[in-house]
Design a protein around this motif. Structure first.
Motif, mmCIF file in Angstrom:
data_model
loop_
_atom_site.group_PDB
_atom_site.id
_atom_site.type_symbol
_atom_site.label_atom_id
_atom_site.label_comp_id
_atom_site.label_asym_id
_atom_site.label_seq_id
_atom_site.Cartn_x
_atom_site.Cartn_y
_atom_site.Cartn_z
ATOM 1 N N VAL A 79 131.717 2.768 0.907
ATOM 2 C CA VAL A 79 131.236 3.265 2.191
ATOM 3 C C VAL A 79 131.761 4.668 2.460
ATOM 4 O O VAL A 79 131.018 5.563 2.901
ATOM 5 C CB VAL A 79 131.650 2.301 3.328
ATOM 6 N N THR A 80 133.047 4.893 2.207
ATOM 7 C CA THR A 80 133.637 6.206 2.500
ATOM 8 C C THR A 80 132.948 7.312 1.725
ATOM 9 O O THR A 80 132.595 8.361 2.282
ATOM 10 C CB THR A 80 135.135 6.197 2.184
ATOM 11 N N GLY A 81 132.746 7.103 0.425
ATOM 12 C CA GLY A 81 132.106 8.128 -0.384
ATOM 13 C C GLY A 81 130.686 8.406 0.039
ATOM 14 O O GLY A 81 130.254 9.564 0.141
ATOM 15 N N VAL A 82 129.921 7.345 0.315
ATOM 16 C CA VAL A 82 128.534 7.514 0.736
ATOM 17 C C VAL A 82 128.473 8.231 2.079
ATOM 18 O O VAL A 82 127.650 9.133 2.294
ATOM 19 C CB VAL A 82 127.833 6.144 0.819
ATOM 20 N N ARG A 83 129.344 7.855 3.014
ATOM 21 C CA ARG A 83 129.350 8.488 4.334
ATOM 22 C C ARG A 83 129.663 9.973 4.231
ATOM 23 O O ARG A 83 129.006 10.805 4.875
ATOM 24 C CB ARG A 83 130.376 7.793 5.234
ATOM 25 N N GLU A 84 130.651 10.326 3.396
ATOM 26 C CA GLU A 84 130.998 11.740 3.249
ATOM 27 C C GLU A 84 129.850 12.531 2.640
ATOM 28 O O GLU A 84 129.570 13.666 3.068
ATOM 29 C CB GLU A 84 132.259 11.878 2.391
#
Length: 340
Positions: free
Chosen positions: A262-267
């Protein structure tokens, strides 16, 4: 090496990604009988497809820049022959920066390129080049000779050309002995799995998430060139495709985990929209993660391991860019064997 000796094969290639297919095609063009043990294309399937030695360069990577420029010339000089023109999805790159620290990094790269004999022209009017950029983005430079290709279209086209040249497909293999059976020479070109065939190879997986955004009716058009940006210290790239944009890519080491986080996709989404706000209206079409085969110095491992074994692996983020150079390097090695 015997080119025709009953059922014997001149060359067995382990790996069906862009490197393995490029090596196989080049060998077949030289008249060798070739067998490819073709499995999962791995990182090649989720790659951005940028051929960008200038805009991906960084101080300390002078040799990688040299190889990249040589390989970009090979793309233009003959590697694209036999492939559909549509595999090229963009010509030219625009590299931009969001905040003052990003601008400083941009200038560091530009000054380094100039010191290597490849000067770039800075602009403080980046939106004149790409009007879809966010209003606050002004600074950047252009790399007009760079290209981008549709990675999946290239894989399909290389496979089709290999078939036209008589390359034969075989099942994936679990060890080197299986690949070498019935073959004079083997090329290990299976990315992160190469060390399983030759334990001395120092190649590790580096995870990278990539998104695909699809254009929808009523949205702003797809940009015509690759846009690379530094956004508060992070890097993001936007690569045009006929039906939208590829956004990438994160980079971190988590073994062989390929689950998008989630963190990578959101960034990636936040940074992409910070650079090109119009992307917020596109369809979110795909999220995937691949494992780049990385080395300690970011240089590929290409060459001879022993009398019957060669390697073409460890290309990291530069697999598509360096595919022609790698194919030529392996072809030279093979010609040396034929001449004995």
């Amino acid at each position: 090496m015997s080119r025709t000796n009953g059922a014997r094969t001149d060359l067995a290639v382990v790996g069906g990604g862009v490197i393995g297919l490029s090596v196989a095609r080049r060998a077949a063009q030289d008249g060798l009988t070739v067998r490819v043990h073709r499995g999962d294309p791995g990182a090649s399937w989720v790659a951005g497809g940028m051929l960008a030695p200038h805009s991906e360069g960084w101080p300390g990577e002078e040799e990688l820049l040299r190889l990249g420029l040589e390989s970009l010339e090979l793309w233009n000089r003959g590697f694209l022959e036999g492939l559909p023109a549509e595999v090229v999805s963009a010509r030219g790159s625009l590299v931009v920066a969001v905040d003052p620290a990003d601008v400083a990094d941009l200038r560091t790269v530009g000054e380094w390129l100039s010191a290597q004999g490849h000067p770039v022209t800075f602009t403080s009017s980046a939106r004149d080049v790409e009007p879809l950029l966010a209003q606050g983005i002004r600074h950047g430079f252009r790399a007009e000779t760079e290209l981008a290709v549709d990675n999946r279209a290239v894989l399909e086209a290389l496979a089709a050309h290999c078939e036209q040249l008589g390359v034969r497909w075989a099942n994936p293999v679990a060890d080197l002995a299986d690949a070498a059976a019935g073959a004079e020479t083997v090329v290990i070109a299976n990315g992160i799995d190469a060390p399983a065939f030759w334990p001395g190879l120092s190649i590790r997986p580096v995870k990278g998430e990539v998104l695909r955004l699809r254009w929808r009716r009523g949205c702003m058009p797809v940009p015509q060139r690759v846009i690379r940006a530094r956004v508060h210290g992070r890097q993001v790239y936007l690569v045009p495709r006929r039906d939208g944009v590829v956004v990438g890519a994160t980079q971190y080491e988590q073994g062989r985990d390929t689950a998008p986080a989630v963190t990578g996709v959101r960034e990636l989404l936040d940074d992409a929209c910070a650079v090109l706000p119009a992307l917020g209206e596109y369809e979110f079409a795909e999220c995937a993660a691949g494992l780049r085969p990385a080395t300690a110095d970011n240089l590929p491992v290409v060459g001879r391991l022993d009398e019957r074994t060669l390697v073409a692996a460890g290309h990291g983020r530069s697999g598509f860019l360096l595919a022609p150079w790698t194919a030529e390097a392996i072809a030279r090695e093979l010609r040396g064997v034929l001449a004995r």
